[in-house]
Write a protein that holds these residues in place. Structure first.
Motif, PDB file in Angstrom:
ATOM      1  N   GLN A   1      47.340 102.705  71.393  1.00 35.28           N
ATOM      2  CA  GLN A   1      47.519 103.034  69.845  1.00 35.28           C
ATOM      3  C   GLN A   1      46.724 104.297  69.700  1.00 35.28           C
ATOM      4  O   GLN A   1      45.782 104.818  70.386  1.00 35.28           O
ATOM      5  CB  GLN A   1      46.466 101.820  69.240  1.00 35.28           C
ATOM      6  CG  GLN A   1      46.454 101.808  67.661  1.00 35.28           C
ATOM      7  CD  GLN A   1      47.592 100.810  67.467  1.00 35.28           C
ATOM      8  OE1 GLN A   1      48.283 100.266  68.106  1.00 35.28           O
ATOM      9  NE2 GLN A   1      47.424 100.355  66.228  1.00 35.28           N
ATOM     10  N   THR A   2      47.299 105.059  68.745  1.00 29.85           N
ATOM     11  CA  THR A   2      46.944 106.283  68.454  1.00 29.85           C
ATOM     12  C   THR A   2      45.837 105.939  67.391  1.00 29.85           C
ATOM     13  O   THR A   2      45.435 105.565  66.211  1.00 29.85           O
ATOM     14  CB  THR A   2      47.862 107.222  67.542  1.00 29.85           C
ATOM     15  OG1 THR A   2      48.901 107.050  68.398  1.00 29.85           O
ATOM     16  CG2 THR A   2      47.301 108.538  67.085  1.00 29.85           C
ATOM     17  N   LEU A   3      44.526 106.597  67.714  1.00 31.65           N
ATOM     18  CA  LEU A   3      43.222 106.549  66.963  1.00 31.65           C
ATOM     19  C   LEU A   3      43.150 107.365  65.916  1.00 31.65           C
ATOM     20  O   LEU A   3      43.559 108.599  65.809  1.00 31.65           O
ATOM     21  CB  LEU A   3      42.023 106.772  68.001  1.00 31.65           C
ATOM     22  CG  LEU A   3      41.976 105.951  69.181  1.00 31.65           C
ATOM     23  CD1 LEU A   3      40.705 106.393  69.757  1.00 31.65           C
ATOM     24  CD2 LEU A   3      41.579 104.365  68.834  1.00 31.65           C
ATOM     25  N   GLU A   4      42.433 107.114  64.733  1.00 34.01           N
ATOM     26  CA  GLU A   4      42.266 108.023  63.586  1.00 34.01           C
ATOM     27  C   GLU A   4      40.563 108.004  63.355  1.00 34.01           C
ATOM     28  O   GLU A   4      40.147 107.173  63.672  1.00 34.01           O
ATOM     29  CB  GLU A   4      42.627 107.289  62.399  1.00 34.01           C
ATOM     30  CG  GLU A   4      44.235 106.661  62.228  1.00 34.01           C
ATOM     31  CD  GLU A   4      44.674 105.967  61.221  1.00 34.01           C
ATOM     32  OE1 GLU A   4      44.044 105.578  60.178  1.00 34.01           O
ATOM     33  OE2 GLU A   4      45.968 105.833  61.109  1.00 34.01           O
ATOM     34  N   ALA A   5      40.245 109.329  63.130  1.00 31.78           N
ATOM     35  CA  ALA A   5      38.746 109.309  63.046  1.00 31.78           C
ATOM     36  C   ALA A   5      38.493 110.505  62.149  1.00 31.78           C
ATOM     37  O   ALA A   5      39.125 111.511  61.654  1.00 31.78           O
ATOM     38  CB  ALA A   5      38.354 110.011  64.602  1.00 31.78           C
ATOM     39  N   SER A   6      37.300 110.179  61.534  1.00 32.13           N
ATOM     40  CA  SER A   6      36.829 110.975  60.582  1.00 32.13           C
ATOM     41  C   SER A   6      35.186 111.029  60.304  1.00 32.13           C
ATOM     42  O   SER A   6      34.881 109.977  60.982  1.00 32.13           O
ATOM     43  CB  SER A   6      37.297 110.855  58.975  1.00 32.13           C
ATOM     44  OG  SER A   6      36.958 109.184  58.739  1.00 32.13           O
ATOM     45  N   ALA A   7      34.472 112.240  60.068  1.00 40.45           N
ATOM     46  CA  ALA A   7      33.247 112.355  59.815  1.00 40.45           C
ATOM     47  C   ALA A   7      32.923 111.707  58.870  1.00 40.45           C
ATOM     48  O   ALA A   7      33.402 111.763  57.515  1.00 40.45           O
ATOM     49  CB  ALA A   7      32.717 113.846  60.082  1.00 40.45           C
TER      50      ALA A   7
END
Length: 88
Positions: free
Chosen positions: A71-77
């Motif tokens: 699964q491709t992760l999504e990340a944000s600060a």
């Protein structure tokens, strides 16, 4: 400052997510909390050991797009820290 990681595979346990993020983030990861592991709504919040906002953005870009259990992760600060992640 927190990092929010979304799109975690249902097949991942909370421990697997924590280990992956510890390995990827190293000393930048102060505390990792995984919410709803094993569910489609799973996400993780990482308290970052960084005070400068742009560091969180750089770290988020490094994690965003990485694969965990296919699964491709999504990340944000998250500059504000206590806000719940946005639903999608």
């Amino acid at each position: 400052m927190n990092l929010i990681v979304r799109n975690i595979a249902e097949s991942c346990s909370a421990e697997e997510v924590r280990e992956f993020l510890k390995r990827e983030l190293g000393h930048y990861a102060k505390h990792i909390e995984v919410v709803d592991a094993g569910k489609p709504s799973a996400y993780a919040t990482v308290e970052l050991n960084a005070e400068v906002p742009y560091v969180g953005d750089v770290i988020a870009r490094e994690i965003h797009g990485k694969q965990l259990h296919g699964q491709t992760l999504e990340a944000s600060a998250d500059l504000f820290g206590d806000e719940p992640p946005a639903a999608h």
